[in-house]
Design a protein around this motif. Structure first.
Motif, mmCIF file in Angstrom:
data_model
loop_
_atom_site.group_PDB
_atom_site.id
_atom_site.type_symbol
_atom_site.label_atom_id
_atom_site.label_comp_id
_atom_site.label_asym_id
_atom_site.label_seq_id
_atom_site.Cartn_x
_atom_site.Cartn_y
_atom_site.Cartn_z
ATOM 1 N N ARG A 133 0.826 -1.208 0.000
ATOM 2 C CA ARG A 133 0.000 0.000 0.000
ATOM 3 C C ARG A 133 0.862 1.260 0.000
ATOM 4 O O ARG A 133 0.559 2.235 -0.695
ATOM 5 N N ALA A 134 1.936 1.242 0.758
ATOM 6 C CA ALA A 134 2.811 2.411 0.823
ATOM 7 C C ALA A 134 3.509 2.667 -0.506
ATOM 8 O O ALA A 134 3.868 3.806 -0.816
ATOM 9 N N ASP B 194 0.636 4.392 -5.892
ATOM 10 C CA ASP B 194 0.043 5.706 -6.101
ATOM 11 C C ASP B 194 -1.382 5.688 -5.575
ATOM 12 O O ASP B 194 -2.083 4.676 -5.706
ATOM 13 N N PRO B 195 -1.873 6.809 -5.005
ATOM 14 C CA PRO B 195 -3.241 6.837 -4.487
ATOM 15 C C PRO B 195 -4.284 6.444 -5.527
ATOM 16 O O PRO B 195 -5.276 5.774 -5.195
ATOM 17 N N ALA B 196 -4.086 6.810 -6.780
ATOM 18 C CA ALA B 196 -5.065 6.501 -7.819
ATOM 19 C C ALA B 196 -5.204 5.000 -8.036
ATOM 20 O O ALA B 196 -6.284 4.519 -8.408
ATOM 21 N N GLU C 165 -4.101 2.666 -5.523
ATOM 22 C CA GLU C 165 -4.421 2.101 -4.205
ATOM 23 C C GLU C 165 -5.916 2.147 -3.920
ATOM 24 O O GLU C 165 -6.483 1.195 -3.361
ATOM 25 N N GLN C 166 -6.576 3.210 -4.332
ATOM 26 C CA GLN C 166 -7.994 3.347 -4.000
ATOM 27 C C GLN C 166 -8.895 2.437 -4.828
ATOM 28 O O GLN C 166 -10.092 2.308 -4.535
ATOM 29 N N THR C 167 -8.350 1.786 -5.846
ATOM 30 C CA THR C 167 -9.159 0.867 -6.649
ATOM 31 C C THR C 167 -9.186 -0.545 -6.078
ATOM 32 O O THR C 167 -9.913 -1.398 -6.590
ATOM 33 N N TYR D 142 -3.490 -7.185 -4.653
ATOM 34 C CA TYR D 142 -2.391 -6.256 -4.363
ATOM 35 C C TYR D 142 -1.237 -6.452 -5.350
ATOM 36 O O TYR D 142 -0.594 -5.479 -5.758
ATOM 37 N N GLN E 122 1.281 -0.408 -11.342
ATOM 38 C CA GLN E 122 2.125 0.713 -10.917
ATOM 39 C C GLN E 122 3.400 0.822 -11.752
ATOM 40 O O GLN E 122 3.971 1.904 -11.902
#
Length: 245
Positions: free
Chosen positions: A129-130, A133-135, A137-139, A148, A155
């Protein structure tokens, strides 16, 4: 663990890929011969393809493939030049629900994973998760190591094999920080034009994976050979494979 398979070639009816062969992916859900753990793959199933608009399309069900009443109609109705399939044996602690059922799709890719990362929730999940990218991770909708891993692949940059290699390099580095962790990492990913796959593991033997370069005129990658044709060849462990139509 699971059983996974993919086809790339001339348009192929779904039933010919999914359940017509003597040792088809559907049969492997209850009669797998080379499983390293578990005995049946009864925790759901799914198949992915590319629609006429060029975007991924996915059908998934939490029932075992033999209990899904939609299989016959889908098998007779759908014909595509690319298929990616999965029959699932859920890792203990990872729920049997739609969000955790493969294949996964996103960013134009379809992805299937056969294996697990030992103690994933307590070891690598936060690290992954770290890294994201937020875009991306949020999916993530489920809690499987497989989803994951797919996020990590999305990514990366480069060819499909380069993205797979970069993902496994990250995972191996993180696994090495923990004593004696095991991971089974057979993966298939496609962008609709080519298939990339890897047979890999960490601290344990890699799951089975086979390739046929002229199965009914196309390529097939599968956890277990669909039939007794001599064209089936085992993929060498830690080998990356790229197939183009």
């Amino acid at each position: 663990m699971c059983r996974i398979a993919a086809y790339l070639g001339p348009a192929c009816p779904l039933r010919d890929f999914l359940d017509a062969p003597p040792h088809s992916l559907a049969r492997q859900s209850w009669d797998a011969r080379e499983m390293a753990s578990a005995t049946v793959n009864a925790d759901g199933w799914g198949v992915g393809w590319y629609a006429d608009d060029g975007q991924p399309a996915i059908y998934r069900h939490t029932l075992p493939v033999w209990a899904d009443g939609n299989v016959d109609a889908l098998g007779r109705s759908l014909s595509r030049p690319l298929w990616v399939g999965n029959v699932r044996s859920a890792t203990p602690g990872l729920g049997t629900d739609h969000a955790n059922t493969q294949p996964f799709a996103g960013n134009g890719l379809i992805f299937a994973h056969n294996g697990y990362i030992q103690h994933f929730a307590h070891t690598l999940r936060a690290r992954v998760r770290a890294e994201l990218d937020p875009a991306i991770e949020q999916t993530i909708n489920g809690n499987t190591d497989s989803e994951y891993l797919f996020a990590l692949v999305r990514q990366q940059s480069g060819s499909l094999v380069e993205r797979l290699r970069a993902t496994l390099d990250l995972v191996r580095a993180w696994l090495a920080e923990h004593d004696d962790l095991k991971a089974l990492l057979n993966i298939i990913v496609t962008d609709g034009r080519e298939l990339a796959a890897v047979r890999s593991a960490f601290n344990t033997p890699a799951p089975s994976l086979y390739i046929h370069e002229n199965w009914r005129g196309g390529f097939v990658i599968a956890s277990e050979a669909f039939d007794t044709d001599p064209g089936w060849q085992a993929v060498v462990p830690e080998r990356f494979v790229t197939l183009r139509a």
